[in-house]
Design an enzyme around this catalytic site. Structure first.
Site, PDB file in Angstrom:
ATOM      1  N   GLN A   1       0.828  -1.193   0.000  1.00 19.53           N
ATOM      2  CA  GLN A   1       0.000   0.000   0.000  1.00 19.53           C
ATOM      3  C   GLN A   1       0.873   1.259   0.000  1.00 19.53           C
ATOM      4  O   GLN A   1       1.672   1.450   0.926  1.00 19.53           O
ATOM      5  CB  GLN A   1      -0.906  -0.024   1.237  1.00 19.53           C
ATOM      6  CG  GLN A   1      -1.886   1.093   1.330  1.00 19.53           C
ATOM      7  CD  GLN A   1      -2.717   1.016   2.597  1.00 19.53           C
ATOM      8  OE1 GLN A   1      -3.550   1.864   2.839  1.00 19.53           O
ATOM      9  NE2 GLN A   1      -2.496   0.005   3.420  1.00 19.53           N
TER      10      GLN A   1
ATOM     11  N   LYS B   1      -7.858   2.554  -2.503  1.00 18.53           N
ATOM     12  CA  LYS B   1      -8.722   2.717  -1.326  1.00 18.53           C
ATOM     13  C   LYS B   1      -9.332   4.114  -1.368  1.00 18.53           C
ATOM     14  O   LYS B   1      -8.609   5.102  -1.530  1.00 18.53           O
ATOM     15  CB  LYS B   1      -7.906   2.581  -0.040  1.00 18.53           C
ATOM     16  CG  LYS B   1      -7.606   1.163   0.379  1.00 18.53           C
ATOM     17  CD  LYS B   1      -7.065   1.159   1.813  1.00 18.53           C
ATOM     18  CE  LYS B   1      -6.822  -0.253   2.296  1.00 18.53           C
ATOM     19  NZ  LYS B   1      -5.652  -0.856   1.639  1.00 18.53           N
TER      20      LYS B   1
ATOM     21  N   CYS C   1      -7.020   7.524   3.484  1.00 22.03           N
ATOM     22  CA  CYS C   1      -6.532   7.844   4.828  1.00 22.03           C
ATOM     23  C   CYS C   1      -6.954   9.258   5.220  1.00 22.03           C
ATOM     24  O   CYS C   1      -6.683  10.214   4.488  1.00 22.03           O
ATOM     25  CB  CYS C   1      -5.012   7.718   4.888  1.00 22.03           C
ATOM     26  SG  CYS C   1      -4.328   8.155   6.510  1.00 22.03           S
TER      27      CYS C   1
ATOM     28  N   ASP D   1     -16.340  -0.780  10.262  1.00 22.77           N
ATOM     29  CA  ASP D   1     -17.091  -1.376  11.370  1.00 22.77           C
ATOM     30  C   ASP D   1     -17.270  -2.884  11.224  1.00 22.77           C
ATOM     31  O   ASP D   1     -18.310  -3.434  11.590  1.00 22.77           O
ATOM     32  CB  ASP D   1     -18.468  -0.709  11.522  1.00 22.77           C
ATOM     33  CG  ASP D   1     -18.389   0.764  11.877  1.00 22.77           C
ATOM     34  OD1 ASP D   1     -17.299   1.207  12.290  1.00 22.77           O
ATOM     35  OD2 ASP D   1     -19.394   1.480  11.719  1.00 22.77           O
TER      36      ASP D   1
ATOM     37  N   ARG E   1      -9.847  -3.426  12.579  1.00 21.71           N
ATOM     38  CA  ARG E   1      -9.837  -3.498  14.038  1.00 21.71           C
ATOM     39  C   ARG E   1     -10.413  -4.816  14.560  1.00 21.71           C
ATOM     40  O   ARG E   1     -10.143  -5.204  15.694  1.00 21.71           O
ATOM     41  CB  ARG E   1     -10.590  -2.297  14.626  1.00 21.71           C
ATOM     42  CG  ARG E   1      -9.824  -0.984  14.481  1.00 21.71           C
ATOM     43  CD  ARG E   1     -10.633   0.203  14.961  1.00 21.71           C
ATOM     44  NE  ARG E   1     -11.696   0.544  14.015  1.00 21.71           N
ATOM     45  CZ  ARG E   1     -12.615   1.480  14.227  1.00 21.71           C
ATOM     46  NH1 ARG E   1     -12.615   2.149  15.370  1.00 21.71           N
ATOM     47  NH2 ARG E   1     -13.532   1.751  13.315  1.00 21.71           N
TER      48      ARG E   1
END
Length: 300
Positions: free
Chosen positions: A33, A102, A63, A165, A188
């Site tokens: 990336q 992204k 980002c 999420d 996460r």
């Protein structure tokens, strides 16, 4: 997928940056990336990561970190679609492997330009998109809007990866079945749960329920994580963060976390994990016998 790697740092042969290019054969396919705002430099960076063994070159235009945005990089490029198009064209032209991008819902909430932005970059040669369902100014607050993933999937012919999420295998499977995404990113959700990818795949494809992991299984995984860190990195400081993730839900977790942050060597971590396991087994045995949980062994 690697961490974000700066095009400038790559081209200046920064030691820490070059270390980020290291990959193991078992990790393939690997996406490296990169980020930047200069088409020519990004093309050079794409060539460099491909030469290092990247199977995919992933350009980060999502980002939201202020230090990235203020340089016109990351999600700031969603405000300059013409420049973003040039970056993708240059990178695709310089590389011989797929170039993915992204993106976010938009920079500001009122923008919501992900679909039109993706169409432009598809025409520039992008091979796939990862779409995060928040605008840049939200950072990671609020709730991810997965309807924008569907909008992008409807607007382009190439695969779209949904992001935002996904904290569990159940979240991943739900989004795979309930959205237009061809795949789902988990970020996460990996915290203290290295099984999440396999669990998500099994649940989504076959309906296999997510198994419960015992304290012993989780601590064995932590030992492996610590050992890999010890073998591959010069410092164990990162372990103070991730070791605590594995303790969630265990007896005396808060007290053990206080001891984790005092560890600084591999040996100290491994001794502590043995103590945590002994305590967890004793507590689980007591509960199974209908007794109360024993006091924390180091603070009794």
């Amino acid at each position: 997928v690697s961490e974000m790697i700066s095009d400038n740092a790559l081209l200046f042969d920064n030691d820490r940056t070059l270390e980020m290019l290291r990959m193991e054969p078992a990790e393939r396919p690997v996406a490296m990336q990169i980020f930047g705002s200069n088409p020519e430099l990004m093309a050079q960076a794409a060539q460099k990561v491909e030469a290092a063994g990247a199977d995919i070159i992933d350009i980060n235009m999502g980002c939201p970190a202020p230090k990235i945005v203020k340089n016109g990089e990351g999600s700031a490029l969603m405000r300059t679609p013409d420049l973003a198009e040039k970056i993708v064209e240059a990178s695709v032209g310089a590389a011989h492997v797929p170039v993915t991008v992204k993106i976010r819902k938009g920079f500001y909430a009122e923008d919501r330009n992900a679909a039109t932005f993706a169409q432009m970059l598809e025409d520039a040669g992008a091979a796939a998109f990862a779409v995060h369902g928040r605008c840049a100014t939200q950072l990671y607050t609020g709730q991810a809007d997965w309807s924008v993933v569907d909008e992008v999937a409807d607007a382009v012919e190439i695969p779209v990866i949904g992001s935002g999420d996904v904290f569990s295998a159940e979240d991943a499977a739900e989004h795979l079945h309930g959205s237009g995404a061809s795949a789902v990113f988990i970020a996460r959700g990996i915290y203290g749960n290295p099984w999440v990818f396999g669990d998500a795949r099994a649940l989504a494809l076959d309906g296999t329920p997510v198994p419960a992991r015992s304290s012993v299984e989780r601590l064995d995984a932590l030992r492996e994580h610590l050992t890999l860190t010890h073998e591959l990195l010069p410092l164990m400081s990162r372990a103070r963060t991730y070791a605590s993730w594995y303790l969630k839900g265990m007896p005396h977790a808060a007290a053990w976390r206080a001891h984790v942050v005092r560890c600084s060597t591999y040996e100290e971590f491994m001794v502590l994990v043995d103590e945590i396991e002994h305590d967890a087994v004793a507590c689980e045995a007591a509960l199974a016998a209908g007794k109360s949980v024993p006091a924390h062994p180091l603070e009794a």
